[in-house]
Design a protein around this motif. Structure first.
Motif, short mmCIF file in Angstrom:
data_model
loop_
_atom_site.label_atom_id
_atom_site.label_comp_id
_atom_site.label_asym_id
_atom_site.label_seq_id
_atom_site.Cartn_x
_atom_site.Cartn_y
_atom_site.Cartn_z
N UNK A 41 0.84 -1.20 0.00
CA UNK A 41 0.00 0.00 0.00
C UNK A 41 0.87 1.25 0.00
N UNK A 42 1.99 1.21 0.74
CA UNK A 42 2.92 2.33 0.78
C UNK A 42 3.53 2.59 -0.59
N UNK A 43 3.92 1.52 -1.28
CA UNK A 43 4.47 1.67 -2.64
C UNK A 43 3.43 2.29 -3.56
N UNK A 44 2.21 1.81 -3.48
CA UNK A 44 1.14 2.34 -4.34
C UNK A 44 0.92 3.83 -4.08
N UNK A 45 0.94 4.23 -2.81
CA UNK A 45 0.71 5.64 -2.50
C UNK A 45 1.84 6.51 -3.05
N UNK A 46 3.06 6.01 -2.95
CA UNK A 46 4.19 6.75 -3.50
C UNK A 46 4.07 6.89 -5.01
N UNK A 47 3.66 5.82 -5.68
CA UNK A 47 3.50 5.86 -7.14
C UNK A 47 2.40 6.85 -7.53
N UNK A 48 1.32 6.89 -6.76
CA UNK A 48 0.24 7.84 -7.06
C UNK A 48 0.71 9.28 -6.88
N UNK A 49 1.56 9.51 -5.89
CA UNK A 49 2.11 10.85 -5.69
C UNK A 49 2.99 11.25 -6.87
N UNK A 50 3.73 10.28 -7.41
CA UNK A 50 4.56 10.59 -8.58
C UNK A 50 3.70 10.83 -9.81
N UNK A 51 2.66 10.03 -9.98
CA UNK A 51 1.77 10.21 -11.13
C UNK A 51 1.06 11.56 -11.07
N UNK A 52 0.84 12.05 -9.85
CA UNK A 52 0.19 13.36 -9.68
C UNK A 52 1.16 14.52 -9.84
N UNK A 53 2.45 14.20 -10.03
CA UNK A 53 3.45 15.24 -10.20
C UNK A 53 4.00 15.78 -8.90
N UNK A 54 3.61 15.17 -7.76
CA UNK A 54 4.08 15.63 -6.46
C UNK A 54 5.45 15.07 -6.14
#
Length: 250
Positions: A41-54
């Motif tokens: 879940x932590x990996x997924x959240x990090x990937x979503x932050x990257x996809x959002x440009x954060x």
């Protein structure tokens, strides 16, 4: 912003755990291993932050022997940019894990550290909090929502009374709960690309930390087997058994 994601290799949650005959530990012979679900879940959240440009870079790190590289490659396939293995044959407790991660944080200087709230093998729920204490960073545990806003991260936490939202100054530490997100599956092209992504191996001994265990494992026993239920013919029979056999009502 760089995001550091510590992950742990554990027995796959679908596998029935076996205990060694001498009760010295869990039997890992021919057992399927996987990324700890909370770490995934932590990996997924990090990937979503990257996809959002954060987030600009995701670094996965795991502590263990060479076998944990399999889980690091999985994290790379899921979207991490590079990985670090802290190589050790020892079974480390939470404090030693946190001390090693502290050294990694000092070297990598991430803006955000996201890790699972606990592992499904030891269930200690300690490493994130200990890492926050060692680094002096603010922490948001049991996160069900994470929103980065400038130089702060707003973390919605699951607490006994409901939900609590805290604003943390970056860099910060977040530990994930189950309802934060639903991890994706790695696609075949991403699995192939992961083989070419950098994976650095560093010896735990090189960090200059006393890794002597603070706790000793004395014994491992399986849960007591539950007796099969009994089908009753009527409510009166049920009440009679609850009263005279189970003795849970009077």
């Amino acid at each position: 912003m760089k995001v550091l994601v510590p992950i742990k290799r554990v027995i796959d949650y679908n596998v029935k755990v076996r205990v060694k005959p001498d009760n010295s530990d869990v039997d890992l012979t021919n057992v399927k291993m996987a990324i700890n679900p909370f770490c995934e879940i932590a990996v997924e959240e990090a990937v979503r932050l990257k996809e959002a440009g954060t987030a600009t870079e995701i670094v996965a790190v795991s502590i263990g022997d060479k076998k944990c590289q399999e889980q690091l490659r999985t994290a790379l396939a899921l979207g991490a940019d590079r990985a670090i293995q802290i190589d050790t044959e020892e079974s480390l407790d939470s404090l030693n894990i946190a001390k090693l991660l502290q050294k990694v944080v000092e070297e990598e200087a991430p803006g955000l550290i996201i890790l699972g709230k606990q592992s499904i093998d030891s269930d200690n729920n300690q490493t994130g909090q200990m890492l926050a204490a060692l680094t002096g960073m603010p922490q948001g545990t049991f996160a069900s929502e994470v929103k980065v806003d400038g130089d702060k991260v707003n973390v919605t936490r699951e607490v006994d009374g409901g939900l609590q939202t805290v604003a943390l100054n970056l860099p910060a530490i977040v530990t994930t709960d189950l309802r934060l997100n639903e991890p994706r599956y790695a696609k075949l092209p991403d699995i192939m690309k992961a083989k070419r992504k950098p994976l650095d191996v560093k010896a735990a001994a090189d960090f200059g930390i006393d890794l002597s265990p603070r706790a000793t494992l004395l014994k491992v026993t399986p849960p007591a087997e539950r007796q099969a239920g009994v089908v009753v013919e009527s409510v009166d029979e049920l009440v009679e058994k609850l009263k005279n056999e189970a003795k849970v009502i009077s």
